[in-house]
Design a protein around this motif. Structure first.
Motif, mmCIF file in Angstrom:
data_model
loop_
_atom_site.group_PDB
_atom_site.id
_atom_site.type_symbol
_atom_site.label_atom_id
_atom_site.label_comp_id
_atom_site.label_asym_id
_atom_site.label_seq_id
_atom_site.Cartn_x
_atom_site.Cartn_y
_atom_site.Cartn_z
ATOM 1 N N SER A 49 0.887 -1.222 -0.066
ATOM 2 C CA SER A 49 0.014 -0.028 0.071
ATOM 3 C C SER A 49 1.019 1.232 0.069
ATOM 4 O O SER A 49 1.837 1.199 0.553
ATOM 5 C CB SER A 49 -0.997 0.138 1.230
ATOM 6 N N ARG A 50 0.606 2.357 -0.816
ATOM 7 C CA ARG A 50 1.398 3.285 -0.872
ATOM 8 C C ARG A 50 0.397 4.499 -0.397
ATOM 9 O O ARG A 50 -0.818 4.662 -1.126
ATOM 10 C CB ARG A 50 1.916 3.661 -2.348
ATOM 11 N N PHE A 51 0.471 5.309 0.687
ATOM 12 C CA PHE A 51 -0.133 6.231 0.926
ATOM 13 C C PHE A 51 0.274 7.731 0.580
ATOM 14 O O PHE A 51 1.453 7.982 0.581
ATOM 15 C CB PHE A 51 -0.308 6.583 2.688
ATOM 16 N N VAL A 52 -0.724 8.176 -0.439
ATOM 17 C CA VAL A 52 -0.499 9.537 -1.039
ATOM 18 C C VAL A 52 -0.575 10.576 -0.088
ATOM 19 O O VAL A 52 -1.734 10.881 0.372
ATOM 20 C CB VAL A 52 -1.326 9.812 -2.384
ATOM 21 N N GLN A 53 0.529 11.591 -0.116
ATOM 22 C CA GLN A 53 0.324 12.827 0.678
ATOM 23 C C GLN A 53 -0.875 13.844 0.184
ATOM 24 O O GLN A 53 -1.103 13.595 -0.916
ATOM 25 C CB GLN A 53 1.555 13.460 0.985
ATOM 26 N N GLN A 54 -1.226 14.631 1.059
ATOM 27 C CA GLN A 54 -2.449 15.622 0.415
ATOM 28 C C GLN A 54 -1.802 16.259 -0.696
ATOM 29 O O GLN A 54 -0.615 17.007 -0.717
ATOM 30 C CB GLN A 54 -2.728 16.501 1.515
ATOM 31 N N GLY A 55 -2.390 16.321 -2.031
ATOM 32 C CA GLY A 55 -2.039 16.956 -3.019
ATOM 33 C C GLY A 55 -1.032 16.314 -3.854
ATOM 34 O O GLY A 55 -0.395 16.537 -4.932
ATOM 35 N N GLY A 56 -0.601 15.017 -3.476
ATOM 36 C CA GLY A 56 0.132 14.194 -4.167
ATOM 37 C C GLY A 56 -0.319 13.393 -5.373
ATOM 38 O O GLY A 56 -1.504 13.579 -5.673
ATOM 39 N N SER A 57 0.415 12.798 -6.302
ATOM 40 C CA SER A 57 0.040 12.406 -7.682
ATOM 41 C C SER A 57 -0.297 10.823 -7.399
ATOM 42 O O SER A 57 0.525 10.199 -6.571
ATOM 43 C CB SER A 57 1.188 12.694 -8.637
ATOM 44 N N ILE A 58 -1.309 10.553 -8.004
ATOM 45 C CA ILE A 58 -1.505 9.012 -8.132
ATOM 46 C C ILE A 58 -1.357 8.411 -9.445
ATOM 47 O O ILE A 58 -1.893 7.387 -9.903
ATOM 48 C CB ILE A 58 -3.076 8.678 -7.782
ATOM 49 N N ALA A 59 -0.357 9.365 -10.286
ATOM 50 C CA ALA A 59 -0.229 8.907 -11.516
ATOM 51 C C ALA A 59 0.474 7.439 -11.662
ATOM 52 O O ALA A 59 0.573 6.827 -12.798
ATOM 53 C CB ALA A 59 0.622 9.987 -12.242
ATOM 54 N N ILE A 60 1.288 6.979 -10.573
ATOM 55 C CA ILE A 60 2.080 5.735 -10.643
ATOM 56 C C ILE A 60 0.918 4.655 -10.799
ATOM 57 O O ILE A 60 1.357 3.600 -11.387
ATOM 58 C CB ILE A 60 2.946 5.575 -9.408
ATOM 59 N N ALA A 61 -0.188 4.762 -10.457
ATOM 60 C CA ALA A 61 -1.061 3.592 -10.516
ATOM 61 C C ALA A 61 -1.346 3.213 -11.910
ATOM 62 O O ALA A 61 -1.433 2.120 -12.061
ATOM 63 C CB ALA A 61 -2.435 4.015 -9.655
ATOM 64 N N GLN A 62 -1.405 4.027 -13.030
ATOM 65 C CA GLN A 62 -1.585 3.526 -14.255
ATOM 66 C C GLN A 62 -0.482 2.526 -14.755
ATOM 67 O O GLN A 62 -0.650 1.948 -15.723
ATOM 68 C CB GLN A 62 -1.709 4.864 -15.267
ATOM 69 N N TYR A 63 0.648 2.633 -14.070
ATOM 70 C CA TYR A 63 1.820 1.766 -14.726
ATOM 71 C C TYR A 63 1.614 0.295 -13.710
ATOM 72 O O TYR A 63 2.602 -0.592 -14.233
ATOM 73 C CB TYR A 63 3.007 2.324 -14.422
#
Length: 70
Positions: A49-63
């Protein structure tokens, strides 16, 4: 900070969820297969699990898609 490296294949596409607190989490599973000296195979599954910080990007999920090597 702890750094951990897991090398294997992704078992499913990453899931992006938003918790009730508003924090975003990217979850995925990685399979690591070892071959023993007598030719047997053993697979270990690691749930990540990767917790994304406030305003962080979730772009890695597409890969992070099933079958790709991570």
């Amino acid at each position: 900070m702890i750094k951990l490296q897991i090398i294997g294949n992704l078992g499913q596409d990453a899931e992006v969820k938003t918790l009730q607190s508003g924090q975003t989490v990217i979850s995925f599973s990685v399979a690591h297969t070892e071959r023993t000296s007598n030719g047997e195979q053993r697979t270990e599954w690691v749930r990540c699990s990767r917790f994304v910080q406030q305003g962080g990007s979730i772009a890695i999920a597409q890969y992070l898609t099933k079958g790709t090597v991570s």
